[in-house]
Enzyme design. Structure first.
Site: not given
Ligand SMILES: *Cc1c(COP(=O)(O)O)cnc(C)c1O
Length: 376
Positions: A39, A264
């Site tokens: 994701k 800035y």
């Molecule tokens: C983002 C997510 C993960 C992965 O999490 P990490 O801590 O980056 O390993 C796993 N399960 C769900 C439901 C998530 O939203």
């Protein structure tokens, strides 16, 4: 006319390191199925780049946040099915069903909706995972609803439950709470499994996978650890390999006299004659503005160069007085072996996940070795 084919800031990705880290995730439990989490543009590493490489490995799903990311995976031609990690909107469900994407359900309304969609399409391609809320408070049925859920599912002839899942909320912070979540999950999933033959059972992200037993689950959802960063210490953490370098280039070098202000708000004034490098990256690229409040630096040829004054949208200034050979075009490291993402996150008072996912759309994602003529 000569057209420059080199960006002034980019993300360099070592997809072999990510494949190596997937192997480490596999070592966490014998025979565990894996859902690599890609994701948020594969945590900023580039969704297509990462997914095409991991698609060659034996994996159950790619974890994505929404249907837009699932579509991108399909367009990239990968064969592993996307799994949408969060709740679905009603209008998204027909596409999810007909595309055979995995998703979770949290309510009687969703069971009814998927049942009617499946009946209308005479189709049971949907792969629904029943979510149980063991303490995250974000999605899922409550544990006491399991008997009701079993009943509802028995009346829903067209849908297929492919898995049961939950999500740890404090695996890197609170072992007592995490063990309690696992106990609740074990109870609820056993209740569902007694009635339905399920393929998958999952609760752990990276921290849960590194710190706790996988069983009774049989699938893990590694995210951050795939990208080489361990959210908690474990015997496997030391074997992870960071996969990303954030690089930019010096666009200008000048000598400023003592008493000259920089950036800035003129928060910084030189106290001696200073060689200042102007560098082609800024907060619009995801280099956090608030790190300027700390003793932050960037690295040139492995040497630390203090950031001077505020981070601007597209440029930053750094002190290179100690590096007399620095010139326009030189490469600057902002995340990499000399400057880990955990350090940047600490300066920015946030977590590595936010630094990775904040890397901007303006940065091209390039496979390691794509710009060898620039490296030194
Ligand atoms: C983002 C997510 C993960 C992965 O999490 P990490 O801590 O980056 O390993 C796993 N399960 C769900 C439901 C998530 O939203």
């Amino acid at each position: 006319m000569r057209i420059a084919n080199t960006p002034r800031a980019w993300v360099e990705v070592d997809t072999e390191a990510i494949a190596h880290n997937l192997g480490i995730a596999r070592q966490a439990a014998e025979g565990v199925n894996l859902m690599p989490i890609v994701k948020a543009n594969a945590y900023g590493h580039g969704l297509e780049l990462v997914a095409r490489r991991l698609d060659r490995e034996e994996i159950a799903f790619f974890g994505v946040a929404n249907v837009g990311e699932a579509r991108r995976l399909e367009r990239a031609g990968v064969s592993t099915r996307p799994f949408i990690l969060g709740p679905t909107l009603p209008e998204e469900r027909e596409e999810i069903l007909l595309s055979s994407w995995g998703c979770l359900i949290s309510s009687p309304e969703e069971i009814a909706h998927f049942e009617s969609l499946s009946a209308a399409h005479r189709d049971n391609r949907c792969s629904l995972h029943l979510a149980v809320d063991t303490g995250m408070g974000r999605e899922g049925f409550l544990p006491h609803q399991m008997a009701e859920v079993v009943q509802l599912l028995q009346g829903a002839a067209h849908i297929r439950i492919e898995g049961v899942m939950s999500h740890y909320s404090a695996a890197d912070e609170d072992p007592t709470f995490t063990k309690q979540q696992l106990r609740i999950f074990a109870g609820s999933s056993a209740e569902i499994r007694r009635r339905f033959p399920l393929m998958y059972s999952h609760i752990a992200a990276s921290a849960g996978q590194l710190g706790y037993p996988i069983a009774p689950a049989n699938l893990a959802r590694p995210g951050l650890m795939l990208y080489g960063i361990a959210p908690m210490d474990s015997p496997l953490s030391g074997s992870l390999r960071p996969a990303l370098r954030l690089l930019s280039r010096v666009v200008l070098v000048r000598e400023l006299p003592a008493g000259h202000t920089v950036s800035y708000g003129h928060t910084f004034t030189t106290t001696r004659p200073t060689r200042v490098a102007t560098i082609g990256i800024g907060y619009a690229d995801g280099w956090p503005r608030r790190i300027a409040a700390h003793d932050s630096y960037v690295c040139i040829s492995g040497r630390r160069c203090p950031i001077l004054g505020r981070i601007t949208m597209d440029l930053i200034m750094a002190d290179v007085t100690h590096l007399p050979d620095v010139k326009a075009g030189d490469i600057v490291e902002l995340i990499g072996p000399n400057l880990p993402v955990t350090q940047v996150a600490e300066w920015a008072e946030t977590i590595p996940w936010e630094i990775f996912t904040g890397l901007g759309v303006r940065l091209p994602r390039l496979r390691k070795g794509a710009l060898t003529h620039l490296s030194k």
